[in-house]
Design a protein around this motif. Structure first.
Motif, PDB file in Angstrom:
ATOM      1  N   GLY A   1       2.618   4.342 -15.066  1.00 15.07           N
ATOM      2  CA  GLY A   1       2.104   5.567 -15.694  1.00 15.07           C
ATOM      3  C   GLY A   1       3.179   6.588 -16.053  1.00 15.07           C
ATOM      4  O   GLY A   1       2.875   7.752 -16.310  1.00 15.07           O
ATOM      5  N   HIS A   2       4.431   6.159 -16.097  1.00 14.83           N
ATOM      6  CA  HIS A   2       5.559   7.092 -16.303  1.00 14.83           C
ATOM      7  C   HIS A   2       5.876   7.249 -17.790  1.00 14.83           C
ATOM      8  O   HIS A   2       5.819   8.365 -18.313  1.00 14.83           O
ATOM      9  N   VAL A   3       6.222   6.164 -18.458  1.00 20.16           N
ATOM     10  CA  VAL A   3       6.452   6.143 -19.916  1.00 20.16           C
ATOM     11  C   VAL A   3       5.958   4.781 -20.408  1.00 20.16           C
ATOM     12  O   VAL A   3       5.618   3.914 -19.599  1.00 20.16           O
ATOM     13  N   LEU A   4       5.959   4.589 -21.727  1.00 22.50           N
ATOM     14  CA  LEU A   4       5.500   3.323 -22.294  1.00 22.50           C
ATOM     15  C   LEU A   4       6.243   2.139 -21.654  1.00 22.50           C
ATOM     16  O   LEU A   4       7.475   2.131 -21.602  1.00 22.50           O
ATOM     17  N   GLY A   5       5.480   1.162 -21.164  1.00 19.07           N
ATOM     18  CA  GLY A   5       6.079  -0.055 -20.596  1.00 19.07           C
ATOM     19  C   GLY A   5       6.623   0.094 -19.197  1.00 19.07           C
ATOM     20  O   GLY A   5       7.172  -0.869 -18.648  1.00 19.07           O
ATOM     21  N   SER A   6       6.493   1.263 -18.571  1.00 19.86           N
ATOM     22  CA  SER A   6       7.087   1.456 -17.242  1.00 19.86           C
ATOM     23  C   SER A   6       6.324   0.649 -16.196  1.00 19.86           C
ATOM     24  O   SER A   6       5.117   0.462 -16.299  1.00 19.86           O
ATOM     25  N   ALA A   7       7.061   0.181 -15.194  1.00 24.52           N
ATOM     26  CA  ALA A   7       6.471  -0.738 -14.224  1.00 24.52           C
ATOM     27  C   ALA A   7       6.860  -0.407 -12.797  1.00 24.52           C
ATOM     28  O   ALA A   7       7.937   0.122 -12.537  1.00 24.52           O
ATOM     29  N   GLN A   8       5.946  -0.755 -11.889  1.00 23.60           N
ATOM     30  CA  GLN A   8       6.283  -0.859 -10.476  1.00 23.60           C
ATOM     31  C   GLN A   8       6.585  -2.341 -10.239  1.00 23.60           C
ATOM     32  O   GLN A   8       6.015  -3.203 -10.902  1.00 23.60           O
ATOM     33  N   VAL A   9       7.455  -2.623  -9.280  1.00 22.57           N
ATOM     34  CA  VAL A   9       7.795  -4.012  -8.974  1.00 22.57           C
ATOM     35  C   VAL A   9       7.202  -4.364  -7.610  1.00 22.57           C
ATOM     36  O   VAL A   9       7.502  -3.708  -6.604  1.00 22.57           O
ATOM     37  N   ARG A  10       6.326  -5.387  -7.593  1.00 27.87           N
ATOM     38  CA  ARG A  10       5.721  -5.848  -6.346  1.00 27.87           C
ATOM     39  C   ARG A  10       6.412  -7.140  -5.934  1.00 27.87           C
ATOM     40  O   ARG A  10       6.532  -8.076  -6.743  1.00 27.87           O
ATOM     41  N   VAL A  11       6.889  -7.203  -4.694  1.00 30.05           N
ATOM     42  CA  VAL A  11       7.593  -8.384  -4.197  1.00 30.05           C
ATOM     43  C   VAL A  11       6.893  -8.859  -2.929  1.00 30.05           C
ATOM     44  O   VAL A  11       6.684  -8.076  -1.995  1.00 30.05           O
TER      45      VAL A  11
ATOM     46  N   ARG B   1      25.453  -1.835  -6.007  1.00 28.53           N
ATOM     47  CA  ARG B   1      25.099  -2.147  -7.397  1.00 28.53           C
ATOM     48  C   ARG B   1      23.648  -1.833  -7.733  1.00 28.53           C
ATOM     49  O   ARG B   1      23.251  -1.865  -8.895  1.00 28.53           O
ATOM     50  N   GLY B   2      22.851  -1.607  -6.722  1.00 30.18           N
ATOM     51  CA  GLY B   2      21.433  -1.340  -6.954  1.00 30.18           C
ATOM     52  C   GLY B   2      20.617  -1.884  -5.804  1.00 30.18           C
ATOM     53  O   GLY B   2      21.175  -2.339  -4.793  1.00 30.18           O
ATOM     54  N   LEU B   3      19.295  -1.840  -5.949  1.00 26.04           N
ATOM     55  CA  LEU B   3      18.411  -2.406  -4.923  1.00 26.04           C
ATOM     56  C   LEU B   3      18.412  -3.920  -5.095  1.00 26.04           C
ATOM     57  O   LEU B   3      18.265  -4.425  -6.206  1.00 26.04           O
ATOM     58  N   TYR B   4      18.562  -4.660  -3.979  1.00 27.06           N
ATOM     59  CA  TYR B   4      18.734  -6.107  -4.072  1.00 27.06           C
ATOM     60  C   TYR B   4      17.734  -6.838  -3.187  1.00 27.06           C
ATOM     61  O   TYR B   4      17.517  -6.451  -2.032  1.00 27.06           O
ATOM     62  N   CYS B   5      17.147  -7.907  -3.756  1.00 26.31           N
ATOM     63  CA  CYS B   5      16.271  -8.792  -2.983  1.00 26.31           C
ATOM     64  C   CYS B   5      16.977 -10.131  -2.847  1.00 26.31           C
ATOM     65  O   CYS B   5      17.047 -10.900  -3.817  1.00 26.31           O
ATOM     66  N   GLU B   6      17.504 -10.406  -1.661  1.00 22.15           N
ATOM     67  CA  GLU B   6      18.276 -11.635  -1.460  1.00 22.15           C
ATOM     68  C   GLU B   6      17.379 -12.874  -1.513  1.00 22.15           C
ATOM     69  O   GLU B   6      17.753 -13.900  -2.101  1.00 22.15           O
ATOM     70  N   ALA B   7      16.186 -12.754  -0.959  1.00 24.00           N
ATOM     71  CA  ALA B   7      15.289 -13.911  -0.921  1.00 24.00           C
ATOM     72  C   ALA B   7      14.931 -14.404  -2.325  1.00 24.00           C
ATOM     73  O   ALA B   7      14.642 -15.586  -2.527  1.00 24.00           O
ATOM     74  N   GLY B   8      14.960 -13.494  -3.310  1.00 23.83           N
ATOM     75  CA  GLY B   8      14.648 -13.888  -4.684  1.00 23.83           C
ATOM     76  C   GLY B   8      15.874 -13.853  -5.582  1.00 23.83           C
ATOM     77  O   GLY B   8      15.804 -14.189  -6.762  1.00 23.83           O
TER      78      GLY B   8
END
Ligand SMILES: [Zn+2]
Ligand SMILES: [Zn+2]
Length: 346
Positions: A88-98, A10-17
């Motif tokens: 820096g990709h498009v407006l509002g684009s984000a990296q996710v730090r966990v 289904r996608g990338l998953y973080c079980e701890a969160g």
């Protein structure tokens, strides 16, 4: 310890969160790095995104259960802390730090390092494990200065005008079109004409305060309009459509990283290719991986044939491929065969 973020169907998953990132099948909670169609899907429960990203997602997906974080704001989910940082990709684009205990993972989503007047610049986020895109992960991809490519668009328009032709530029309607319009601001005379599919996205960027060249919709002009010398922006899907017939005499160009390879331009019957990409080129990928300080790199979409051996042998990193379902919004050719030149790896 088990991996903090894992690949599922289904996608990338973080079980701890207990959350997904850029899930491609329905899930109860997902972060969405940006609005491109391979990263943002309808049918999710909670959508976590940036404030500017929410406006884009509302345009692309309609009303949803959006939950917003500012860049850098930290939120706890179960046993982890999560924050979003500019990609820096498009407006509002984000990296996710966990972050869990002493371990930090970063998922870049799509990103670039080139300046872009339409979005916040990429932020280097130090981490242990770096999950990055590999869309243009071949040494042959080295982007020219965007201002120079925009100068080429303006010179081409003048040539078209002298020949009584319109200059039709194809560009993706989220990000690329607005970036070109922002770069044209103050440099182009008169208005830039837009295909109808461009209208809403340009409006969303204008409401977010992004300065761009003034625009008019082709659909709003009278049938008698003479398009000679007019600069027109349209999505790549408009090429060969009945919509183009009204311009009678015109030339066509495409703004995309794929235009770095001449073969791609020829195959698509374009008179011009403008090398403008919202992704990292080879040099920026390597620099960014080094900047992250990560010892382990997981590469998502794109071709990782050149990247993974390079990271292992030249940088001494642990590198693996993650087979995600992210594609390429830049309308990639089937396979960048002519990009595969291992001898060119520096
Ligand atoms: Zn994207
Ligand atoms: Zn992508």
């Amino acid at each position: 310890m088990a991996d903090l973020i894992v690949l599922t169907d289904r996608g990338l998953y973080c079980e701890a969160g207990d959350f997904f990132i850029d899930a491609w099948r329905p899930v109860h909670r997902t972060f969405v790095t940006h609005g491109h169609s391979d990263h943002a899907h309808a049918g999710m429960g909670e959508y976590w995104c940036t404030r500017a990203g929410e406006d884009i997602l509302r345009w692309r997906l309609g009303a949803q259960d959006f939950r917003v974080l500012d860049y850098g704001e930290v939120r706890r989910f179960g046993g982890v802390k999560v924050s979003l940082h500019p990609a820096g990709h498009v407006l509002g684009s984000a990296q996710v730090r966990v972050e869990r205990d002493d371990e930090v993972w970063v998922f870049t989503g799509d990103f670039k390092r080139q300046p872009d007047p339409t979005c916040a610049p990429f932020e280097v986020v130090r981490c242990d494990v770096f999950i990055c895109e590999a869309t243009f992960a071949f040494p042959v991809y080295a982007w020219p200065d965007t201002r120079d490519e925009v100068t080429r668009i303006l010179q081409w328009r003048e040539q078209c005008e002298a020949q009584g032709k319109a200059a039709l530029v194809y560009a993706y309607s989220l990000g690329k079109a607005q970036r070109i319009l922002a770069e044209l601001n103050g440099r182009v005379n008169g208005t830039v004409l837009l295909h109808g599919a461009m209208a809403r996205g340009v409006e969303v960027y204008r409401s977010a305060g992004i300065d761009m060249a003034s625009t008019e919709l082709v659909a709003d002009l009278p049938a008698s309009t003479d398009y000679a010398g007019r600069l027109i922006l349209a999505p790549p899907s408009a090429q060969n459509s009945a919509w183009t017939r009204r311009f009678r005499s015109f030339e066509q160009g495409l703004a995309s990283g794929w235009m770095q390879l001449r073969g791609n331009r020829r195959r698509r019957n374009l008179q011009r290719g403008f090398v403008i990409s919202d992704h990292a080129d080879w040099g920026a990928l390597i620099t960014t991986i080094r900047d992250s300080g990560a010892r382990r790199v997981l590469a998502t979409h794109g071709n990782t044939d050149a990247l993974i051996p390079y990271l292992e042998s030249e940088l001494g990193l642990v590198a693996e491929r993650l087979r995600t379902e992210y594609g390429d919004e830049e309308d990639a050719p089937d396979a960048p065969e002519d990009a595969r030149d291992p001898g060119a790896i520096p």
